[in-house]
Design a protein around this motif. Structure first.
Motif, short mmCIF file in Angstrom:
data_model
loop_
_atom_site.label_atom_id
_atom_site.label_comp_id
_atom_site.label_asym_id
_atom_site.label_seq_id
_atom_site.Cartn_x
_atom_site.Cartn_y
_atom_site.Cartn_z
N ALA A 82 0.84 -1.21 0.00
CA ALA A 82 0.00 0.00 0.00
C ALA A 82 0.87 1.25 0.00
O ALA A 82 0.58 2.22 -0.71
N ARG A 83 1.94 1.24 0.80
CA ARG A 83 2.83 2.40 0.83
C ARG A 83 3.55 2.57 -0.51
O ARG A 83 3.80 3.71 -0.94
N LYS A 84 3.85 1.48 -1.18
CA LYS A 84 4.49 1.56 -2.50
C LYS A 84 3.56 2.25 -3.50
O LYS A 84 4.01 3.07 -4.33
N VAL A 85 2.27 1.97 -3.42
CA VAL A 85 1.29 2.61 -4.29
C VAL A 85 1.23 4.11 -4.01
O VAL A 85 1.24 4.93 -4.94
N VAL A 137 -6.87 7.44 -4.67
CA VAL A 137 -5.98 6.28 -4.62
C VAL A 137 -6.77 5.10 -4.04
O VAL A 137 -7.19 5.13 -2.88
N VAL A 138 -6.97 4.10 -4.87
CA VAL A 138 -7.76 2.92 -4.50
C VAL A 138 -6.85 1.70 -4.47
O VAL A 138 -6.08 1.48 -5.40
N GLY A 160 -2.74 8.34 2.67
CA GLY A 160 -2.75 8.51 1.23
C GLY A 160 -3.68 7.55 0.51
O GLY A 160 -4.01 7.76 -0.66
N ILE A 161 -4.11 6.50 1.21
CA ILE A 161 -5.08 5.57 0.64
C ILE A 161 -6.48 6.14 0.87
O ILE A 161 -6.85 6.47 2.00
N ASP A 162 -7.27 6.23 -0.18
CA ASP A 162 -8.63 6.76 -0.06
C ASP A 162 -9.69 5.66 0.02
O ASP A 162 -10.65 5.78 0.77
N VAL A 163 -9.52 4.61 -0.78
CA VAL A 163 -10.55 3.57 -0.89
C VAL A 163 -9.94 2.19 -0.71
O VAL A 163 -8.93 1.86 -1.33
#
Length: 260
Positions: free
Chosen positions: A100-103, A144-145, A165-168
């Motif tokens: 997830a952090r990489k995204v 950011v999904v 930073g993750i929204d969905v």
């Protein structure tokens, strides 16, 4: 055009679908019909970057938000589709907080991430957009999904949900069913329990819950569980269903005439 991220921030459920056709007309029609967003699918289709750009241009003209499901979580595809002007990215197979952090690293500018910065892109209107406005728009409108679609991903859902930073958080029911040893059984209690848990975790950590559905019953169940980012089927299925209905109607008429 109001971005999907803004609608979600206002606690509005949003309805979209996956787009697999390379024809800009298909995306325009979805926009004119009133879909909130289309997920342009680079994972399970043959869409390339040039086609993605044309589809985003059509979406902008028709007032529908675009999210691109990239083929993986590597930096290059995420950067390229965002520079093309997509309002968001959807990353498949996110099984851990590290993934997830990489995204986020690839999708977001500093301080959340380390996305490469260029102003000669379509997203920045080819240097014509104010630089500060471009950065602000990315922060306020970019979605950011991450797709949670394995047993490992569900085991790590709490940690993934805490990544800034993750929204969905998006449950992928088909791949999850495969991971659980019940391939294709997306209505199985294990899959539905996972969806409920994902919705609960998303609410707890201030994220939006999302998933894919293929019919009214699944949609009703997902919305009742707390899903607000709803991806309803895809354009290929819509075309098949509509064409099948028309063909069946005409064949029925022909049979009636033959019986006269």
């Amino acid at each position: 055009m109001t971005s999907v991220k803004k609608k979600l921030a206002d606690n509005q459920p949003v309805i979209g679908t996956f787009g697999k056709f390379s024809c800009p007309t298909a995306v325009e029609i979805l926009g004119y019909l009133g879909f909130d967003f289309v997920i342009l699918d680079m994972e399970h289709s043959s869409l390339d970057y040039s086609q993605i750009e044309h589809l985003i241009q059509a979406a902008d003209a028709a007032g529908i938000s675009t999210v691109v499901r990239v083929p993986g979580i590597e930096e290059s595809p995420i950067l390229r589709v965002l520079d093309t002007g997509s309002q968001g990215i959807q990353a498949p197979g996110v099984d851990s907080p590290e993934a997830a952090r990489k995204v986020v690293e690839a999708a977001c500018y500093q301080p959340l991430g380390s996305r490469g910065l260029s102003y000669s892109t379509r997203a920045a209107r080819y240097t014509l957009k104010d630089k500060g406005q471009h950065l602000l728009a990315c922060e306020q409108e970019q979605l950011v999904v991450v797709q949670i679609e394995s047993k490992e991903g569900m085991d790590n859902i709490e940690e993934i949900a805490q990544v800034a930073g993750i929204d969905v958080l998006f449950l992928g029911p088909a791949d999850l069913s495969n991971s659980l040893g019940i391939p294709g059984q997306t209505n199985h209690p294990l899959v539905q329990a996972a969806l409920k848990r994902l919705c609960d975790v998303a609410k707890r950590y201030g994220k939006t819950a999302g998933t894919f559905v293929a019919n009214r019953e699944q949609a009703a169940r997902a919305l009742a569980a707390g899903v607000r980012y709803l991806a309803y089927d895809n354009d290929v299925s819509f075309f098949v269903q509509g064409s099948r209905t028309v063909l069946a109607e005409v064949k029925s008429l022909l049979k009636e005439q033959e019986a006269i």
